[in-house]
Design an enzyme around this catalytic site. Sequence first.
Site, PDB file in Angstrom:
ATOM      1  CG  ASP A  30      -2.054   0.995   1.101  1.00 41.97           C
ATOM      2  OD1 ASP A  30      -3.206   0.565   0.997  1.00 41.97           O
ATOM      3  OD2 ASP A  30      -1.777   2.224   1.087  1.00 41.97           O
ATOM      4  CB  ILE A  31       0.802   4.223  -2.207  1.00 33.25           C
ATOM      5  CG1 ILE A  31       1.884   5.084  -2.817  1.00 33.25           C
ATOM      6  CG2 ILE A  31      -0.449   5.031  -1.914  1.00 33.25           C
ATOM      7  CD1 ILE A  31       1.537   5.601  -4.212  1.00 33.25           C
ATOM      8  CG  ASN A  87     -12.499  -0.405   3.771  1.00 35.89           C
ATOM      9  OD1 ASN A  87     -12.954  -0.684   4.875  1.00 35.89           O
ATOM     10  ND2 ASN A  87     -11.314   0.158   3.610  1.00 35.89           N
ATOM     11  CD  GLU A  95      -9.275   6.569   0.241  1.00 38.45           C
ATOM     12  OE1 GLU A  95      -8.221   6.261  -0.349  1.00 38.45           O
ATOM     13  OE2 GLU A  95      -9.310   7.159   1.323  1.00 38.45           O
ATOM     14  CB  VAL A  96      -9.205   1.787  -4.915  1.00 38.47           C
ATOM     15  CG1 VAL A  96      -8.910   1.185  -6.291  1.00 38.47           C
ATOM     16  CG2 VAL A  96      -8.181   2.868  -4.579  1.00 38.47           C
ATOM     17  CG  HIS A 100      -8.776  -3.079  -2.225  1.00 39.24           C
ATOM     18  ND1 HIS A 100      -9.708  -2.348  -2.927  1.00 39.24           N
ATOM     19  CD2 HIS A 100      -8.562  -2.393  -1.063  1.00 39.24           C
ATOM     20  CE1 HIS A 100     -10.032  -1.267  -2.226  1.00 39.24           C
ATOM     21  NE2 HIS A 100      -9.361  -1.276  -1.085  1.00 39.24           N
ATOM     22  CG  HIS A 102      -6.785  -2.731   3.279  1.00 40.04           C
ATOM     23  ND1 HIS A 102      -6.075  -1.580   3.030  1.00 40.04           N
ATOM     24  CD2 HIS A 102      -8.008  -2.524   2.743  1.00 40.04           C
ATOM     25  CE1 HIS A 102      -6.840  -0.707   2.378  1.00 40.04           C
ATOM     26  NE2 HIS A 102      -8.022  -1.267   2.195  1.00 40.04           N
TER      27      HIS A 102
HETATM   28  P1  AMP Z   1      -9.781   1.513   0.347  1.00 35.53           P
HETATM   29  O1  AMP Z   1     -10.003   2.746   1.161  1.00 35.53           O
HETATM   30  O2  AMP Z   1     -10.155   0.253   1.079  1.00 35.53           O
HETATM   31  O3  AMP Z   1     -10.422   1.612  -1.011  1.00 35.53           O
HETATM   32  O4  AMP Z   1      -8.221   1.388   0.150  1.00 35.53           O
HETATM   33  C1  AMP Z   1      -7.539   1.835  -0.965  1.00 35.53           C
HETATM   34  C2  AMP Z   1      -6.079   1.740  -0.623  1.00 35.53           C
HETATM   35  O5  AMP Z   1      -5.322   1.871  -1.822  1.00 35.53           O
HETATM   36  C3  AMP Z   1      -5.594   2.839   0.334  1.00 35.53           C
HETATM   37  O6  AMP Z   1      -5.050   2.220   1.510  1.00 35.53           O
HETATM   38  C4  AMP Z   1      -4.517   3.572  -0.481  1.00 35.53           C
HETATM   39  O7  AMP Z   1      -3.420   3.984   0.288  1.00 35.53           O
HETATM   40  C5  AMP Z   1      -4.124   2.515  -1.514  1.00 35.53           C
HETATM   41  N1  AMP Z   1      -3.592   3.049  -2.757  1.00 35.53           N
HETATM   42  C6  AMP Z   1      -4.111   4.032  -3.537  1.00 35.53           C
HETATM   43  N2  AMP Z   1      -3.342   4.210  -4.629  1.00 35.53           N
HETATM   44  C7  AMP Z   1      -2.319   3.316  -4.546  1.00 35.53           C
HETATM   45  C8  AMP Z   1      -1.196   3.011  -5.367  1.00 35.53           C
HETATM   46  N3  AMP Z   1      -0.965   3.652  -6.527  1.00 35.53           N
HETATM   47  N4  AMP Z   1      -0.337   2.039  -4.966  1.00 35.53           N
HETATM   48  C9  AMP Z   1      -0.565   1.387  -3.809  1.00 35.53           C
HETATM   49  N5  AMP Z   1      -1.611   1.619  -2.993  1.00 35.53           N
HETATM   50  C10 AMP Z   1      -2.475   2.573  -3.345  1.00 35.53           C
END
Ligand code: AMP
Length: 114
Positions: A30-31, A87, A95-96, A100, A102
């Site tokens: 994770d970034i 999530n 967010e994405v 996925h 974690h």
């Molecule tokens: P969520 O809030 O469950 O959708 O988590 C999305 C996760 O993706 C967050 O923890 C971000 O830090 C992670 N994230 C977003 N962009 C990137 C990226 N380019 N590389 C790695 N992790 C990312």
Amino acid sequence: MEDCLFCKIVKGEIPSQKVYEDENIYAFKDINPAAPIHVLIIPKKHYNNILDVKEQDTMIYADIFSAINKIAEKLGIQEDGFRIISNCGRDSGQEVMHLHFHLLAGCKMGPKII
Ligand code: AMP
């Protein structure tokens, strides 16, 4: 999916720090880590989230959790343990919009880490 960030990561169009890969699964750091070890495990095929995985596709969960086992072994965190979170939807703060999981490890975790 064309405009999906994680699909682009799977295709190598956006760089990532790979932790594990097999035929159906990709895992990367994770970034913005919420714990000393924070890995995202994703299916290569696009699903928005858990609600988007219909009954005929649930074998993907076997692939995901089997990958998680291998990642735990690779990272040497079997003894200390780890937390898995996925999530789903607005209230969770997803967010994405690509399914996925974690994997969080490397510290003692309270009830709310993410
Ligand atoms: P969520 O809030 O469950 O959708 O988590 C999305 C996760 O993706 C967050 O923890 C971000 O830090 C992670 N994230 C977003 N962009 C990137 C990226 N380019 N590389 C790695 N992790 C990312």
